[in-house]
Design a protein around this motif. Structure first.
Motif, PDB file in Angstrom:
ATOM      1  N   LEU A 401       0.846  -1.189   0.000  1.00  0.00           N
ATOM      2  CA  LEU A 401       0.000   0.000   0.000  1.00  0.00           C
ATOM      3  C   LEU A 401       0.883   1.241   0.000  1.00  0.00           C
ATOM      4  O   LEU A 401       1.666   1.441   0.925  1.00  0.00           O
ATOM      5  CB  LEU A 401      -0.895   0.009   1.240  1.00  0.00           C
ATOM      6  N   VAL A 402       0.746   2.079  -1.043  1.00  0.00           N
ATOM      7  CA  VAL A 402       1.577   3.275  -1.141  1.00  0.00           C
ATOM      8  C   VAL A 402       0.683   4.494  -1.400  1.00  0.00           C
ATOM      9  O   VAL A 402       0.305   4.769  -2.549  1.00  0.00           O
ATOM     10  CB  VAL A 402       2.627   3.146  -2.265  1.00  0.00           C
ATOM     11  N   PRO A 403       0.295   5.219  -0.353  1.00  0.00           N
ATOM     12  CA  PRO A 403      -0.518   6.427  -0.533  1.00  0.00           C
ATOM     13  C   PRO A 403       0.176   7.433  -1.454  1.00  0.00           C
ATOM     14  O   PRO A 403       1.403   7.578  -1.402  1.00  0.00           O
ATOM     15  CB  PRO A 403      -0.658   6.976   0.888  1.00  0.00           C
ATOM     16  N   ALA A 404      -0.609   8.113  -2.263  1.00  0.00           N
ATOM     17  CA  ALA A 404      -0.031   9.048  -3.228  1.00  0.00           C
ATOM     18  C   ALA A 404       0.593  10.265  -2.551  1.00  0.00           C
ATOM     19  O   ALA A 404       1.661  10.731  -2.953  1.00  0.00           O
ATOM     20  CB  ALA A 404      -1.092   9.496  -4.224  1.00  0.00           C
ATOM     21  N   THR A 405      -0.070  10.796  -1.547  1.00  0.00           N
ATOM     22  CA  THR A 405       0.419  12.017  -0.914  1.00  0.00           C
ATOM     23  C   THR A 405       0.349  11.906   0.611  1.00  0.00           C
ATOM     24  O   THR A 405      -0.258  10.978   1.165  1.00  0.00           O
ATOM     25  CB  THR A 405      -0.414  13.245  -1.336  1.00  0.00           C
ATOM     26  N   GLN A 406       0.945  12.878   1.274  1.00  0.00           N
ATOM     27  CA  GLN A 406       0.918  12.913   2.731  1.00  0.00           C
ATOM     28  C   GLN A 406      -0.522  13.034   3.239  1.00  0.00           C
ATOM     29  O   GLN A 406      -0.897  12.421   4.239  1.00  0.00           O
ATOM     30  CB  GLN A 406       1.779  14.073   3.242  1.00  0.00           C
ATOM     31  N   LYS A 407      -1.345  13.801   2.516  1.00  0.00           N
ATOM     32  CA  LYS A 407      -2.757  13.921   2.904  1.00  0.00           C
ATOM     33  C   LYS A 407      -3.471  12.581   2.782  1.00  0.00           C
ATOM     34  O   LYS A 407      -4.276  12.208   3.647  1.00  0.00           O
ATOM     35  CB  LYS A 407      -3.463  14.970   2.053  1.00  0.00           C
ATOM     36  N   VAL A 408      -3.203  11.848   1.702  1.00  0.00           N
ATOM     37  CA  VAL A 408      -3.834  10.535   1.542  1.00  0.00           C
ATOM     38  C   VAL A 408      -3.400   9.609   2.682  1.00  0.00           C
ATOM     39  O   VAL A 408      -4.218   8.876   3.255  1.00  0.00           O
ATOM     40  CB  VAL A 408      -3.476   9.918   0.171  1.00  0.00           C
ATOM     41  N   TRP A 409      -2.122   9.640   3.017  1.00  0.00           N
ATOM     42  CA  TRP A 409      -1.614   8.820   4.119  1.00  0.00           C
ATOM     43  C   TRP A 409      -2.367   9.130   5.413  1.00  0.00           C
ATOM     44  O   TRP A 409      -2.770   8.222   6.145  1.00  0.00           O
ATOM     45  CB  TRP A 409      -0.117   9.068   4.294  1.00  0.00           C
ATOM     46  N   MET A 410      -2.575  10.404   5.674  1.00  0.00           N
ATOM     47  CA  MET A 410      -3.301  10.799   6.880  1.00  0.00           C
ATOM     48  C   MET A 410      -4.748  10.328   6.824  1.00  0.00           C
ATOM     49  O   MET A 410      -5.305   9.883   7.840  1.00  0.00           O
ATOM     50  CB  MET A 410      -3.227  12.317   7.045  1.00  0.00           C
ATOM     51  N   ASP A 411      -5.352  10.393   5.642  1.00  0.00           N
ATOM     52  CA  ASP A 411      -6.731   9.921   5.485  1.00  0.00           C
ATOM     53  C   ASP A 411      -6.827   8.424   5.763  1.00  0.00           C
ATOM     54  O   ASP A 411      -7.793   7.946   6.377  1.00  0.00           O
ATOM     55  CB  ASP A 411      -7.246  10.217   4.081  1.00  0.00           C
ATOM     56  N   VAL A 412      -5.834   7.680   5.290  1.00  0.00           N
ATOM     57  CA  VAL A 412      -5.822   6.228   5.501  1.00  0.00           C
ATOM     58  C   VAL A 412      -5.844   5.899   6.992  1.00  0.00           C
ATOM     59  O   VAL A 412      -6.449   4.911   7.430  1.00  0.00           O
ATOM     60  CB  VAL A 412      -4.579   5.604   4.820  1.00  0.00           C
ATOM     61  N   TYR A 413      -5.217   6.750   7.793  1.00  0.00           N
ATOM     62  CA  TYR A 413      -5.126   6.505   9.224  1.00  0.00           C
ATOM     63  C   TYR A 413      -6.213   7.206  10.038  1.00  0.00           C
ATOM     64  O   TYR A 413      -6.311   6.970  11.254  1.00  0.00           O
ATOM     65  CB  TYR A 413      -3.751   6.928   9.741  1.00  0.00           C
ATOM     66  N   GLY A 433      -4.079  -8.324   6.992  1.00  0.00           N
ATOM     67  CA  GLY A 433      -2.727  -8.821   6.815  1.00  0.00           C
ATOM     68  C   GLY A 433      -1.924  -8.128   5.731  1.00  0.00           C
ATOM     69  O   GLY A 433      -0.906  -8.670   5.260  1.00  0.00           O
ATOM     70  N   CYS A 434      -2.342  -6.925   5.348  1.00  0.00           N
ATOM     71  CA  CYS A 434      -1.592  -6.157   4.333  1.00  0.00           C
ATOM     72  C   CYS A 434      -0.325  -5.571   4.946  1.00  0.00           C
ATOM     73  O   CYS A 434      -0.184  -5.480   6.168  1.00  0.00           O
ATOM     74  CB  CYS A 434      -2.448  -5.012   3.798  1.00  0.00           C
ATOM     75  N   ASP A 435       0.598  -5.157   4.090  1.00  0.00           N
ATOM     76  CA  ASP A 435       1.772  -4.427   4.554  1.00  0.00           C
ATOM     77  C   ASP A 435       1.339  -3.083   5.141  1.00  0.00           C
ATOM     78  O   ASP A 435       0.308  -2.520   4.753  1.00  0.00           O
ATOM     79  CB  ASP A 435       2.741  -4.183   3.393  1.00  0.00           C
ATOM     80  N   THR A 436       2.130  -2.553   6.048  1.00  0.00           N
ATOM     81  CA  THR A 436       1.860  -1.234   6.608  1.00  0.00           C
ATOM     82  C   THR A 436       1.953  -0.180   5.499  1.00  0.00           C
ATOM     83  O   THR A 436       2.883  -0.220   4.690  1.00  0.00           O
ATOM     84  CB  THR A 436       2.888  -0.892   7.702  1.00  0.00           C
ATOM     85  N   PRO A 437       0.994   0.739   5.410  1.00  0.00           N
ATOM     86  CA  PRO A 437       1.068   1.780   4.376  1.00  0.00           C
ATOM     87  C   PRO A 437       2.415   2.485   4.373  1.00  0.00           C
ATOM     88  O   PRO A 437       2.919   2.900   5.422  1.00  0.00           O
ATOM     89  CB  PRO A 437      -0.066   2.737   4.758  1.00  0.00           C
ATOM     90  N   ALA A 438       3.003   2.609   3.191  1.00  0.00           N
ATOM     91  CA  ALA A 438       4.358   3.142   3.050  1.00  0.00           C
ATOM     92  C   ALA A 438       4.356   4.665   2.975  1.00  0.00           C
ATOM     93  O   ALA A 438       3.306   5.310   2.916  1.00  0.00           O
ATOM     94  CB  ALA A 438       5.001   2.561   1.795  1.00  0.00           C
ATOM     95  N   SER A 439       5.554   5.234   2.958  1.00  0.00           N
ATOM     96  CA  SER A 439       5.700   6.680   2.789  1.00  0.00           C
ATOM     97  C   SER A 439       5.163   7.088   1.424  1.00  0.00           C
ATOM     98  O   SER A 439       5.375   6.386   0.441  1.00  0.00           O
ATOM     99  CB  SER A 439       7.171   7.081   2.914  1.00  0.00           C
ATOM    100  N   PRO A 440       4.464   8.214   1.347  1.00  0.00           N
ATOM    101  CA  PRO A 440       3.856   8.631   0.079  1.00  0.00           C
ATOM    102  C   PRO A 440       4.892   9.024  -0.970  1.00  0.00           C
ATOM    103  O   PRO A 440       5.748   9.871  -0.735  1.00  0.00           O
ATOM    104  CB  PRO A 440       2.989   9.824   0.481  1.00  0.00           C
ATOM    105  N   ASN A 441       4.795   8.396  -2.114  1.00  0.00           N
ATOM    106  CA  ASN A 441       5.649   8.714  -3.259  1.00  0.00           C
ATOM    107  C   ASN A 441       5.197   7.865  -4.437  1.00  0.00           C
ATOM    108  O   ASN A 441       4.238   7.090  -4.332  1.00  0.00           O
ATOM    109  CB  ASN A 441       7.122   8.466  -2.938  1.00  0.00           C
TER     110      ASN A 441
END
Length: 506
Positions: A401-413, A433-441
């Motif tokens: 899981l790779v959020p596109a942006t920092q905002k998306v990452w925050m939304d995921v959480y 059981g997915c991988d932990t969401p990665a840094s956005p890039n």
């Protein structure tokens, strides 16, 4: 399936533009232009009057499409026709860490070491591709961007310095195309150029947006102008209620499969119809993002209430939408009854290698990747979470899981998933059981250095929400990539095979 009609049909009423460029806008948008958009968006209805000849009224003599109007206004022309070459004024130029250093080098070579960019508030520079890596050349590229932006006093440079924790970098955003939208750089009626082929993503806002090379970008950086050939427009009319198991990724893969990867070469792709009007801005971005995979010059969705609401609070720049005239000439029309479509995938090794997801149920996979400018937005992760939630099962293959942006990452959480009892995407992903969401890039979408998170370093089979699947795109040249929607990607993660999401979604 699609049907083609040579005759262009009227879809909106005619309106007058203050610079003698006609603009058509649906009636429901007029109230918005009189109220909340007052002083920012101008789209004024023409009062009823007796017909007069064009010469006496100053009206536009030639009906135009949305793309033709935008380029006409940007070139200060009363009208344009496909095939004309015109100099246009650029509203926004975007570059990133892959192409930025080359663009800067050309700018300095041609304009001089001490030259200044034409407008420091219209150049947007976004590191996003090869960020979280130990590769020295990749890190050097970001340093080059930083030095240039400090020298030029670029207002919109979304820098990252601490690679150990992206959250320690408040200016860092992530994937350029989604960051451009979230930060208010995408506006109806404007011209946005970027040194990335998926710059066409911004066409979702009713603007002309396309990718250009470093040489052209270097010239734009110094002059604010670009020489463009006006493309003819293909109109895609999508009507019908969107089934709950389909997403915009299914629609664009359906279209590309219909017309092929060269079916819209140097043509504008305009998306209209009741289905398009019902789509969110993020779903419209998915559509426009992949027009380049059909060879398109740009994609465009007419701006409407959904567009204006998304932009509220994101920009203080005045913008003025334009719309295709009722009598505009389209290269061709394609019609789709969306209610009859099924989930699809693009099999290796081409985005037009379309197949129904259910037809690929025997394809065993090794991994799933959810991310990128195409499939790493907030709504993409919510869609995937809904499938995991409905199944109550754990994934059978590694799921990245790779959020596109920092905002998306925050939304995921932080954002609760509808129907989950308040659970966030991150909680549902962890339970599945997915991988932990990665840094956005941009992550593994473009392969990148060997230490890039989730890069395909072995010849594996991957279901991915990204945009391209040619050999080597995500790393290993013998890897196989099945492009799919977040629904289909999540369903496939649960079974270990390419899976129709209807197996989990009612």
């Amino acid at each position: 399936m699609a049907s083609i009609s040579a005759a262009a049909k009227a879809t909106s009423a005619a309106f007058a533009h203050k610079k003698e460029l006609a603009a058509a806008v649906p009636p429901q948008q007029l109230a918005r232009s009189r109220r909340a958009r007052a002083g920012r968006v101008r789209a004024v209805a023409t009062p009823t009057r007796a017909p007069r000849s064009p010469a006496s009224t100053g009206s536009v003599k030639s009906p135009m499409t949305t793309t033709e109007k935008i380029l006409a206004r940007a070139s200060e022309r009363a009208s344009l026709e496909p095939g004309e070459n015109v100099w246009v004024d650029v509203d926004v130029l975007m570059t990133h860490d892959v192409c930025g250093p080359g663009t800067i080098g050309i700018f300095k070579q041609e304009f001089g070491e001490d030259a200044k960019v034409w407008d420091r508030e219209k150049v947007v520079i976004i590191p996003d591709h090869y960020i979280f890596t130990s590769d020295e050349r990749a890190n050097r590229n970001v340093d080059i961007l930083r030095d240039f932006c400090e020298e030029q006093k670029i207002k919109y440079f979304y820098d990252i310095k601490d690679l150990s924790d992206f959250r320690a970098n408040p200016d860092y955003k992530g994937v350029c195309h989604i960051a451009l939208a979230q930060e208010g750089h995408c506006r109806p009626g404007e011209v946005l150029l970027g040194t990335d082929s998926h710059t066409c993503n911004a066409g979702a806002f009713g603007q002309f947006a396309t990718g250009i090379g470093n040489t052209d970008a270097g010239f734009v950086m110094g002059t604010g102008k670009a020489l463009l050939k006006v493309p003819p427009t293909i109109r895609f009319i999508l009507d019908g209620e969107m089934p709950p198991y389909l997403l915009a990724k299914d629609l664009i893969l359906q279209i590309i499969g219909e017309i092929s990867v060269s079916g819209a070469t140097y043509r504008s792709m305009e998306f209209v119809g009741s289905t398009i009007e019902s789509l969110t801005m993020e779903e419209r971005m998915t559509l426009c993002n992949m027009v380049i995979e059909a060879g398109g010059k740009n994609g465009v969705v007419p701006a409407d209430e959904t567009t204006f609401k998304y932009l509220e609070g994101k920009t203080s720049v005045e913008y003025e939408p334009v719309y295709s005239d009722a009598q505009a000439r389209f290269y061709s029309d394609y019609r789709f009854d969306v209610s009859k479509l099924e989930p699809v995938v693009a099999k290796p090794h081409s985005p037009d290698n379309r197949a129904l997801a259910r037809e690929c149920k025997d394809v065993k996979i090794d991994r799933v990747y959810i991310g990128s400018c195409t499939g790493g937005k907030t709504e993409d992760f919510i869609a995937a979470a809904k499938v995991f939630l409905a199944s109550g099962q754990k994934v059978k293959v590694p799921t990245f899981l790779v959020p596109a942006t920092q905002k998306v990452w925050m939304d995921v959480y932080s954002l609760p998933v509808p129907g989950s009892g308040g659970k966030t995407c991150s909680q549902i992903f962890e339970e599945a059981g997915c991988d932990t969401p990665a840094s956005p890039n941009c992550g593994a979408c473009l392969g990148g250095p060997r230490d890039t998170y989730a890069r395909m370093n072995e010849p594996t089979v991957c279901v991915s929400t990204t945009n391209r699947n040619f050999p080597g795109r995500m790393g290993h040249k013998e890897g196989q990539i099945y492009l799919a929607s977040p629904f289909t990607a999540a369903a496939s993660a649960l079974t270990g095979y390419v899976t129709d999401p209807r197996d989990f979604l009612s």
